[in-house]
Enzyme design. Structure first.
Site, PDB file in Angstrom:
ATOM      1  N   ASP A 158       0.819  -1.211   0.000  1.00 42.35           N
ATOM      2  CA  ASP A 158       0.000   0.000   0.000  1.00 42.35           C
ATOM      3  C   ASP A 158       0.852   1.261   0.000  1.00 42.35           C
ATOM      4  OD1 ASP A 158       0.668  -1.000   2.688  1.00 42.35           O
ATOM      5  OD2 ASP A 158      -0.305   0.822   3.393  1.00 42.35           O
ATOM      6  N   GLU A 228       0.047  -1.005   5.753  1.00 45.21           N
ATOM      7  CA  GLU A 228       1.062  -0.481   6.678  1.00 45.21           C
ATOM      8  C   GLU A 228       0.817   0.994   6.968  1.00 45.21           C
ATOM      9  OE1 GLU A 228       4.765   1.285   8.189  1.00 45.21           O
ATOM     10  OE2 GLU A 228       3.680   1.836   6.371  1.00 45.21           O
TER      11      GLU A 228
HETATM   12 ZN   LIG Z   1       6.652   2.386   4.224  1.00 46.50          ZN
END
Ligand SMILES: [Zn+2]
Length: 576
Positions: A158, A228
């Site tokens: 992501d 994340e």
């Molecule tokens: Zn990162």
């Protein structure tokens, strides 16, 4: 990584060595020959000397060298062609993403495994590929020796969003993945953070598996989370549970994640600056509940006024900076003093004298980056209260974010908040409800021998405000354990760094540091005692993460692939 639109220096580095890089040119003082710190540093008084392991050359396995594989224009062209389709996927993590099936903003994530399958056909033939919790990707290349614990290399699919208003300030559109051969940069959101590591890791493995001499003894696992930038609970959090079921607690030999301060050159020395721990995290929420009324006949203070006094108390009492003896920050300073003694002579002298209070004073006044490496931060980030201009507010909420340095703990931060609100609690005879049912707080009070009844001493019920102050914790995580900075695993990590980057400078030094932000690795803590957060690139490639014009330098992307290629081989040859 999960910080908000700050460049990597602001978010991560905060290391003395990064600080030295910023300040070395302005400091002209020179030590005299008689007090050369190289000779006079009393290393015997330290347990840590920043001795460096030998460069670790993996060539005994007979495989092609990383230099041969990943150097030259053909190699760069291949990396560009692999990286572009990945960067073109707008796999954005939004904080308010809903369930997978209800929120169409998850749609782009379906493309990631397809692109990886087309780009790395050999890996897809050989590796065991698992999909965890819809989009988490785990690739396992099984080794022949089950007695050797696997290594885990992680990255995240992501990226952070691109703000609409900033689009015209991008040199090239953020999801075009434009490559400019003249300057060697590939531009795009995620080109660096963190898709560069997916491309480098997969390219390293594709190169290994394409050689029949690569017969791994030790299993290699790649794990790519997908949220994340939104704390990682759905991605890395679930992957970690899956891996723990398979390999058990502590079942992984070493974990390599993003982070640290990368590679930085100071004079003739190239420093590799992995983070060996992450600061802790705590949100504290303050609610004041009082009797309302008409503002034509107000009480002398409103809930907003009371909360403002609390804010003033908090902000006038910052946390203390501290460097603990033999901590990674102390060790990083020892490395700096030993290998670049003239970079900041004052600091070298302080380290020579072992005066960590003076060193803490020095770092805390040098820049916010160095200050918050050694000090718990508090930021009053959120406040809400008041509905109507002619009504006394009945309810005010305040949110304060903390990043906890190792000398403090969740409990000690909570207790400090209680103490700092005491004055306002007394002044307005508020009922205090402090962290009720919170185990961290309860344990801290018990350990310090403090009676929790102390908190309840101020319930003097006065009709004026009839108020309550409630303190509660929001998101929290402890300071992570510290990865050892000596021993065989450190030696393989540092030895590989010294081998792979030997051509880049006359001296390569691996020096430990810390992170003020969090990465996916926080979810993997139970799997290994050895976690290095380190992306092998410089500010050229990491300077624009989370902001406009994110880009990666292809020479650095190839260096990353070289490093992972050598790292996997060196661990395969090690009997640990
Ligand atoms: Zn990162």
């Amino acid at each position: 990584m999960a910080v908000f639109r700050l460049n990597i220096v602001l978010s991560l580095a905060a290391l003395s060595i990064a600080f030295a890089l910023e300040h070395v040119q302005t400091n002209q003082t020179r030590l005299g020959p008689d007090d050369s710190p190289d000779e006079s540093l009393r290393y015997d008084s330290y347990r840590y000397r920043c001795d460096q392991p030998h460069a670790l050359d993996p060539s005994a396995d007979g495989l092609l060298s990383s230099q041969d594989l990943f150097t030259g224009s053909d190699a760069i062209d291949i990396l560009v062609k692999r990286h572009q389709p990945l960067v073109q996927i707008p796999s954005i993590c939004y904080d308010d993403l809903g369930d997978f099936d209800d929120d169409e903003r998850w749609e782009p994530f379906h493309k990631v495994p397809k692109v990886l399958k087309e780009t790395y056909p050999i890996i897809h033939n050989i590796a065991t590929i698992e999909t965890i919790h819809k989009f988490g990707l785990v690739y396992t290349i099984s080794g022949s020796d089950e007695g050797l614990d696997p290594i885990l290399l992680t990255a995240h699919q992501d990226v952070v969003p691109v703000e609409e208003e900033t689009l015209d300030r991008w040199e090239y559109p953020p999801f075009d993945a434009h490559y400019n051969p003249k300057d060697g940069f590939l531009w795009g959101r995620g080109a660096s953070d963190d898709k560069s590591r997916i491309t480098a890791l997969m390219s390293a493995m594709e190169a290994l598996l394409s050689q029949k001499d690569y017969q791994p003894r030790r299993s290699v696992i790649f794990a790519f989370g997908f949220d994340e930038e939104c704390s990682g609970y759905r991605g890395a959090g679930e992957i970690a549970k899956h891996l723990e079921k398979q390999y058990g607690e502590g079942g992984i030999a070493v974990i390599l994640d993003e982070g640290g301060a990368g590679l930085q050159t100071l004079g003739d020395t190239l420093y590799a600056l992995p983070a060996v721990y992450e600061k802790g995290y705590l949100d504290v929420w303050f609610d004041i509940d009082v009797i309302g009324g008409h503002s034509s006949v107000p009480s002398p203070h409103t809930a907003i006024g009371m909360m403002s006094e609390i804010v003033t108390e908090l902000e006038s009492s910052p946390f203390e900076p501290k460097i603990m003896w033999n901590s990674p920050v102390h060790q990083g300073l020892i490395c700096l003093a030993r290998y670049s003694p003239y970079a900041i002579p004052d600091l070298t002298n302080i380290i020579y004298h072992g005066d960590l209070d003076a060193a803490a004073h020095y770092l805390s006044h040098a820049s916010p980056n160095t200050q918050y490496l050694i000090q718990t931060s508090q930021a009053v980030d959120w406040i809400a209260g008041g509905d109507k201009i002619n009504c006394l507010p009945e309810f005010v909420t305040l949110g304060v974010n903390h990043r906890i340095a190792p000398q403090d703990s969740i409990g000690s931060v909570q207790y400090r908040v209680v103490k700092l609100t005491e004055h306002v609690v007394r002044k307005y005879s508020l009922q205090l409800r402090a962290f009720e049912g919170d185990d961290d707080y309860r344990r801290y009070l018990a350990a310090e021998g403090i009676s929790s009844e102390d908190d309840k001493a101020h319930h003097q019920w006065k009709p004026t405000y009839n108020g309550t102050l409630t303190l509660r914790s929001g998101k929290k995580s402890r300071v992570t354990p510290q990865t050892p900075t000596s021993g065989p695993i450190w030696d393989i990590f540092a030895g590989t760094v010294r081998h792979t980057f030997a051509r880049e400078a006359s001296r390569v030094i691996a020096a430990p540091g810390a992170m003020t932000a969090n990465t996916d690795s926080r979810h993997y803590l139970s799997l290994s005692d050895h976690i290095y957060r380190w992306s092998p690139g410089s500010l050229a490639s990491f300077g624009n993460i989370h902001t406009i014009n994110e880009r990666v330098q292809l020479g650095e992307l190839s260096n990353m692939a070289k490093f992972y290629y050598d790292f996997i081989r060196n661990f395969d040859q090690a009997d640990i």
